[in-house]
Design an enzyme around this catalytic site. Structure first.
Site, PDB file in Angstrom:
ATOM      1  CG  ASP A   4     -34.681 -51.652   6.350  1.00 18.21           C
ATOM      2  OD1 ASP A   4     -34.714 -51.761   5.107  1.00 18.21           O
ATOM      3  OD2 ASP A   4     -34.184 -50.680   6.928  1.00 18.21           O
ATOM      4  CG  ASN A  52     -41.628 -49.567  -0.031  1.00 22.16           C
ATOM      5  OD1 ASN A  52     -42.022 -50.381   0.803  1.00 22.16           O
ATOM      6  ND2 ASN A  52     -40.501 -48.891   0.154  1.00 22.16           N
TER       7      ASN A  52
HETATM    8  C1  FPP Z   1     -37.144 -53.683   2.896  1.00 25.52           C
HETATM    9  O1  FPP Z   1     -35.854 -54.000   2.435  1.00 25.52           O
HETATM   10  C2  FPP Z   1     -38.108 -54.653   2.443  1.00 25.52           C
HETATM   11  C3  FPP Z   1     -39.181 -54.393   1.650  1.00 25.52           C
HETATM   12  C4  FPP Z   1     -39.490 -53.051   1.142  1.00 25.52           C
HETATM   13  C5  FPP Z   1     -40.092 -55.468   1.224  1.00 25.52           C
HETATM   14  C6  FPP Z   1     -40.462 -56.485   2.245  1.00 25.52           C
HETATM   15  C7  FPP Z   1     -41.150 -57.568   1.548  1.00 25.52           C
HETATM   16  C8  FPP Z   1     -40.925 -58.873   1.707  1.00 25.52           C
HETATM   17  C9  FPP Z   1     -39.989 -59.440   2.715  1.00 25.52           C
HETATM   18  C10 FPP Z   1     -41.627 -59.772   0.781  1.00 25.52           C
HETATM   19  C11 FPP Z   1     -42.508 -60.759   1.408  1.00 25.52           C
HETATM   20  C12 FPP Z   1     -43.541 -60.220   2.311  1.00 25.52           C
HETATM   21  C13 FPP Z   1     -44.616 -60.927   2.696  1.00 25.52           C
HETATM   22  C14 FPP Z   1     -45.597 -60.345   3.658  1.00 25.52           C
HETATM   23  C15 FPP Z   1     -44.875 -62.265   2.173  1.00 25.52           C
HETATM   24  P1  FPP Z   1     -35.107 -52.954   1.501  1.00 25.52           P
HETATM   25  O2  FPP Z   1     -35.394 -53.328   0.090  1.00 25.52           O
HETATM   26  O3  FPP Z   1     -35.521 -51.568   1.887  1.00 25.52           O
HETATM   27  O4  FPP Z   1     -33.630 -53.231   1.872  1.00 25.52           O
HETATM   28  P2  FPP Z   1     -32.420 -52.197   1.847  1.00 25.52           P
HETATM   29  O5  FPP Z   1     -32.742 -51.136   2.859  1.00 25.52           O
HETATM   30  O6  FPP Z   1     -31.256 -53.044   2.232  1.00 25.52           O
HETATM   31  O7  FPP Z   1     -32.331 -51.679   0.457  1.00 25.52           O
END
Ligand code: FPP
Length: 233
Positions: A4, A52
């Site tokens: 996150d 998501n």
């Molecule tokens: C949460 O941060 C993250 C995600 C929803 C996506 C996670 C995906 C990756 C790290 C891409 C690569 C993954 C692999 C397995 C290669 P957020 O967008 O919710 O952050 P925020 O809460 O700060 O908005």
């Protein structure tokens, strides 16, 4: 791992959210190395939840493209390092192209012992609903009796039934939530929450999480024993 904070990391730098996900994918690569060095056998990454899909379309398509690039780029590496890739989640939600790429690597790596489990279009509730449906179908077909439905039977109908429950769940960016991750499997998991944003998660943080886990494990050894699991340490 609940990864996150990519969006916040990008915002802090005045960059688009996708830049945060891009940086987050670099963290994934590093974390695979930490796990190898620490002897971690199973690593589950919460890469994309069923919720998501409601994000802006360009973020969703960007994330899917990023996953496609990641798998293409590290396919050889995973095989060379003998890591088995598995996907848990509603894979029918994914594009045919991404699905085919993931399934090819899953097949190529199927014999390896160390596992990287990627939760994609995943939600713990959906996983349990799916298990209930599979069981109901068996009962209806007469291959299972209602009295056979116990904890072991539910566990046997999860996406990856042979993967042990996580001993430790790490969440970055400070949120104290499970967010629909491994709801059944987290029953006895230890939690470690760090305020560090996922793109900034590093080896020091990883080791701090393992050390905290080891300390808690020693303190609650007796309880662990009562649950009928391994020896108290
Ligand atoms: C949460 O941060 C993250 C995600 C929803 C996506 C996670 C995906 C990756 C790290 C891409 C690569 C993954 C692999 C397995 C290669 P957020 O967008 O919710 O952050 P925020 O809460 O700060 O908005």
């Amino acid at each position: 791992m609940i990864m996150d904070g990519n969006g916040r990391w990008a915002r802090q730098r005045g960059q688009p959210r996708l830049a945060g996900h891009e940086a987050g994918s670099e963290t994934v690569r590093r974390v695979l190395n930490y796990c190898r060095d620490a002897g971690v056998r199973y690593l589950t990454l919460y890469a994309f939840s069923t919720e998501n899909w409601t994000r802006p379309e360009d973020e969703v398509s960007g994330l899917m493209a990023l996953l496609g690039r990641f798998i293409k780029r590290y396919e050889r590496d995973l095989i060379k390092r003998q890591v088995r890739l598995r996907v848990i989640g509603r894979r029918s939600d994914l594009s045919a192209q991404l699905r085919a790429a993931l399934e090819r690597v899953e097949q190529e790596s199927a014999g390896f012992e160390r596992q990287l489990i990627v939760a994609l279009s995943y939600s713990g509730r959906s996983e349990l609903v799916r298990a209930a449906r599979l069981i109901a179908e068996k009962v209806k077909a007469g291959t299972m009796r209602p009295e056979d439905v116990d904890e072991a039977a539910v566990a046997a109908h999860l996406y990856a039934p042979d993967v042990p429950d996580p001993e430790l769940i790490i969440r970055t960016s400070g949120e104290m939530r499970i967010s629909n991750f491994l709801l059944w499997q987290c029953a006895y998991s230890e939690f470690y929450v760090t305020p560090v944003l996922w793109p900034d998660f590093n080896e020091q943080e990883f080791n701090a999480a393992l050390a905290a886990y080891a300390a808690r494990d020693r303190r609650f050894g007796g309880v662990r024993d009562k649950r009928g699991r391994e020896d108290a340490s």
